[in-house]
Design a protein around this motif. Sequence first.
Motif, PDB file in Angstrom:
ATOM      1  N   MET A  30      16.935  44.737  42.317  1.00  0.00           N
ATOM      2  CA  MET A  30      16.690  44.181  43.651  1.00  0.00           C
ATOM      3  C   MET A  30      18.007  43.653  44.192  1.00  0.00           C
ATOM      4  SD  MET A  30      13.964  41.266  44.944  1.00  0.00           S
ATOM      5  CE  MET A  30      12.575  42.415  44.945  1.00  0.00           C
ATOM      6  N   VAL A  31      18.383  44.119  45.384  1.00  0.00           N
ATOM      7  CA  VAL A  31      19.656  43.755  46.000  1.00  0.00           C
ATOM      8  C   VAL A  31      19.386  43.229  47.406  1.00  0.00           C
ATOM      9  CG1 VAL A  31      21.913  44.579  46.789  1.00  0.00           C
ATOM     10  CG2 VAL A  31      20.917  45.493  44.664  1.00  0.00           C
ATOM     11  N   GLN A  67      43.625  42.952  61.727  1.00  0.00           N
ATOM     12  CA  GLN A  67      42.879  44.191  61.498  1.00  0.00           C
ATOM     13  C   GLN A  67      42.402  44.163  60.045  1.00  0.00           C
ATOM     14  OE1 GLN A  67      42.766  46.683  64.209  1.00  0.00           O
ATOM     15  NE2 GLN A  67      43.589  44.889  65.261  1.00  0.00           N
ATOM     16  N   ILE A  68      41.091  44.064  59.860  1.00  0.00           N
ATOM     17  CA  ILE A  68      40.525  43.901  58.518  1.00  0.00           C
ATOM     18  C   ILE A  68      39.457  44.957  58.277  1.00  0.00           C
ATOM     19  CG2 ILE A  68      39.396  42.321  56.903  1.00  0.00           C
ATOM     20  CD1 ILE A  68      40.259  40.021  58.821  1.00  0.00           C
ATOM     21  N   SER A  69      39.572  45.670  57.156  1.00  0.00           N
ATOM     22  CA  SER A  69      38.525  46.589  56.712  1.00  0.00           C
ATOM     23  C   SER A  69      38.031  46.124  55.347  1.00  0.00           C
ATOM     24  CB  SER A  69      39.045  48.019  56.610  1.00  0.00           C
ATOM     25  OG  SER A  69      39.424  48.513  57.880  1.00  0.00           O
ATOM     26  N   TYR A  70      36.706  46.140  55.174  1.00  0.00           N
ATOM     27  CA  TYR A  70      36.119  45.701  53.905  1.00  0.00           C
ATOM     28  C   TYR A  70      35.045  46.712  53.515  1.00  0.00           C
ATOM     29  CZ  TYR A  70      34.830  42.318  50.284  1.00  0.00           C
ATOM     30  OH  TYR A  70      34.619  41.680  49.076  1.00  0.00           O
ATOM     31  N   TYR A  71      35.327  47.473  52.440  1.00  0.00           N
ATOM     32  CA  TYR A  71      34.418  48.499  51.967  1.00  0.00           C
ATOM     33  C   TYR A  71      33.784  48.041  50.655  1.00  0.00           C
ATOM     34  CZ  TYR A  71      37.443  51.232  55.086  1.00  0.00           C
ATOM     35  OH  TYR A  71      38.170  51.693  56.164  1.00  0.00           O
ATOM     36  N   ARG A  72      32.478  48.233  50.545  1.00  0.00           N
ATOM     37  CA  ARG A  72      31.794  47.765  49.342  1.00  0.00           C
ATOM     38  C   ARG A  72      30.905  48.851  48.769  1.00  0.00           C
ATOM     39  NH1 ARG A  72      27.881  42.737  47.991  1.00  0.00           N
ATOM     40  NH2 ARG A  72      28.386  42.694  45.787  1.00  0.00           N
ATOM     41  N   LEU A  73      30.999  49.046  47.456  1.00  0.00           N
ATOM     42  CA  LEU A  73      30.149  49.997  46.747  1.00  0.00           C
ATOM     43  C   LEU A  73      29.262  49.229  45.776  1.00  0.00           C
ATOM     44  CD1 LEU A  73      29.262  52.829  45.856  1.00  0.00           C
ATOM     45  CD2 LEU A  73      31.210  52.857  44.274  1.00  0.00           C
ATOM     46  N   GLN A  74      27.946  49.347  45.977  1.00  0.00           N
ATOM     47  CA  GLN A  74      26.971  48.741  45.070  1.00  0.00           C
ATOM     48  C   GLN A  74      26.280  49.862  44.302  1.00  0.00           C
ATOM     49  OE1 GLN A  74      24.807  46.598  48.199  1.00  0.00           O
ATOM     50  NE2 GLN A  74      25.437  44.665  47.274  1.00  0.00           N
ATOM     51  N   ASN A  75      26.653  49.989  43.053  1.00  0.00           N
ATOM     52  CA  ASN A  75      26.073  51.001  42.176  1.00  0.00           C
ATOM     53  C   ASN A  75      25.701  50.291  40.880  1.00  0.00           C
ATOM     54  OD1 ASN A  75      25.207  53.525  41.409  1.00  0.00           O
ATOM     55  ND2 ASN A  75      27.237  54.298  40.883  1.00  0.00           N
ATOM     56  N   GLU A  76      24.753  49.367  41.013  1.00  0.00           N
ATOM     57  CA  GLU A  76      24.495  48.381  39.973  1.00  0.00           C
ATOM     58  C   GLU A  76      23.656  48.947  38.832  1.00  0.00           C
ATOM     59  OE1 GLU A  76      26.266  45.982  40.566  1.00  0.00           O
ATOM     60  OE2 GLU A  76      26.405  45.721  42.709  1.00  0.00           O
ATOM     61  N   GLY A  77      23.626  48.192  37.710  1.00  0.00           N
ATOM     62  CA  GLY A  77      22.769  48.553  36.594  1.00  0.00           C
ATOM     63  C   GLY A  77      21.305  48.359  36.950  1.00  0.00           C
ATOM     64  N   LYS A  78      20.447  48.969  36.169  1.00  0.00           N
ATOM     65  CA  LYS A  78      19.018  48.956  36.467  1.00  0.00           C
ATOM     66  C   LYS A  78      18.408  47.566  36.419  1.00  0.00           C
ATOM     67  CE  LYS A  78      18.313  53.663  34.780  1.00  0.00           C
ATOM     68  NZ  LYS A  78      17.607  54.527  33.779  1.00  0.00           N
ATOM     69  N   GLY A  79      19.032  46.646  35.706  1.00  0.00           N
ATOM     70  CA  GLY A  79      18.469  45.301  35.606  1.00  0.00           C
ATOM     71  C   GLY A  79      19.096  44.290  36.545  1.00  0.00           C
ATOM     72  N   THR A  80      20.014  44.728  37.414  1.00  0.00           N
ATOM     73  CA  THR A  80      20.762  43.790  38.245  1.00  0.00           C
ATOM     74  C   THR A  80      19.932  43.280  39.417  1.00  0.00           C
ATOM     75  OG1 THR A  80      22.828  44.937  37.721  1.00  0.00           O
ATOM     76  CG2 THR A  80      22.853  43.448  39.614  1.00  0.00           C
ATOM     77  N   ILE A  81      19.885  41.968  39.535  1.00  0.00           N
ATOM     78  CA  ILE A  81      19.333  41.304  40.714  1.00  0.00           C
ATOM     79  C   ILE A  81      20.530  40.660  41.407  1.00  0.00           C
ATOM     80  CG2 ILE A  81      17.704  39.593  41.584  1.00  0.00           C
ATOM     81  CD1 ILE A  81      16.326  39.810  38.781  1.00  0.00           C
ATOM     82  N   GLU A  82      20.738  41.001  42.663  1.00  0.00           N
ATOM     83  CA  GLU A  82      21.948  40.522  43.338  1.00  0.00           C
ATOM     84  C   GLU A  82      21.638  40.022  44.743  1.00  0.00           C
ATOM     85  OE1 GLU A  82      26.335  42.094  44.880  1.00  0.00           O
ATOM     86  OE2 GLU A  82      25.241  43.220  43.353  1.00  0.00           O
ATOM     87  N   VAL A  83      22.254  38.891  45.073  1.00  0.00           N
ATOM     88  CA  VAL A  83      22.281  38.406  46.449  1.00  0.00           C
ATOM     89  C   VAL A  83      23.739  38.264  46.840  1.00  0.00           C
ATOM     90  CG1 VAL A  83      21.703  36.548  48.042  1.00  0.00           C
ATOM     91  CG2 VAL A  83      20.102  37.174  46.241  1.00  0.00           C
TER      92      VAL A  83
END
Length: 422
Positions: free
Chosen positions: A252-253, A212-228
């Motif tokens: 851009m995410v 049983q696996i739960s994975y919660y993610r919060l993306q509240n990045e800086g204005k200059g963050t480019i993320e993949v």
Amino acid sequence: MSTLTQQDTFQGLFAAAPENFLSIRTLGKESFLSQGLPTVKAEEYKFTNISKKLENAIKSFSPSLPFEISESQVKSALFEDFQGDVLVFSNGKFLPELSSSIEGVEVATLSEKPETALGSIAKASKDPFVALNQASFADGIFISVPKKVQIEKPILLLSFNKENAGQVIQPRVWIEVGDFAEVTFIDQSINLSDSAYFVNKVVEVKGGINSQISYYRLQNEGKGTIEVSNFETDIQKDAKFTSVNISLSGDMVRNNLSLNLLGSNSEGNMFGVYLLNGKTHVDNHTNVDHTIPHAESNELYKGILADQSRGVFNGKIFVRQDAQKTNAFQQNNNILLSDDAIVNTKPQLEIWADDVKCSHGCTVGQLDEEALFYLQARGIDKTSAKGLLLYAFAGEVLEKIEEESFRNHVVNLIQERLGSKF
């Protein structure tokens, strides 16, 4: 799109990679150089021109170095009422000296676990950013929850990021959860710089029988963050996996989330909210692969877009020929709050079996004016009424977060953004 497809553009990353995992690094490099970074001509990236964004924003493709983090910074980053264990990262590097010792869980660096089957779940051939990470990541974290171990407290993966000596942060995470084991992860980044930098993250999760696996993610990045972010998981018989992804900010995410259901009676749940303003661009690409009979998947993503923000949703469900008695449901709903906000949505089903229950759909619209009028007629000002309606729209996803302190934290962030708090 010429410059970013040349080998010498990334030579700084390739040269900086240590000799650990030489064989998979070589495979990653070969795969990346054969694919190149995607342009808008590639179907999977037609609405997200991340190569152009990187070309304009990143001055040198070299690895960012870890920076010093204090215990007080870690404590101040924890959300209210959080009771759990914390694993701390600085520009993608695991910092055991600031991290919890988690009873019943093995935690190590990847260089300490050379036998780990890195790249066996998130394959370099599937995405060029997986290949780039595999070719040049410096190290990563190995997390193992043994068979029949139930971890009652959540485990927070707390990443501190900022532009430093280089421009590219490449976290690598391997998680394996044994048969009949239970665990909840929370993944949160703290951005200490609004300067442009690139995060290229790969997470592989291996779930055992009846895990049983739960994975919660919060993306509240800086204005200059480019993320993949490439997150891929294998789930076995009778197992349950639940992902909730909350995207609030960034330049851009791109989120690639893949779920492979490999055993009967397995269940996969993928939920998400993207609440965007300014010029933030968030692209959620999901993939659910049903390979075995009697498995179930549920997917619900909701978007609220204001200003000149842009959202992309592309969800794919594959039901293989042997996967009879599959139940698979997918829905993407969006509200646009301005004429300049854009969403591109494309839910997809590919079914080769004939005894299944599957559905998919999407909606794009605006706030219900009648409901807004109803609330105003009862003494609620327009801003609060609007916020309440939008929060109710997002709430169907937020209630999927079972970890109370994290859910309350996310709810507060969203209510503040929407102006729906009283």
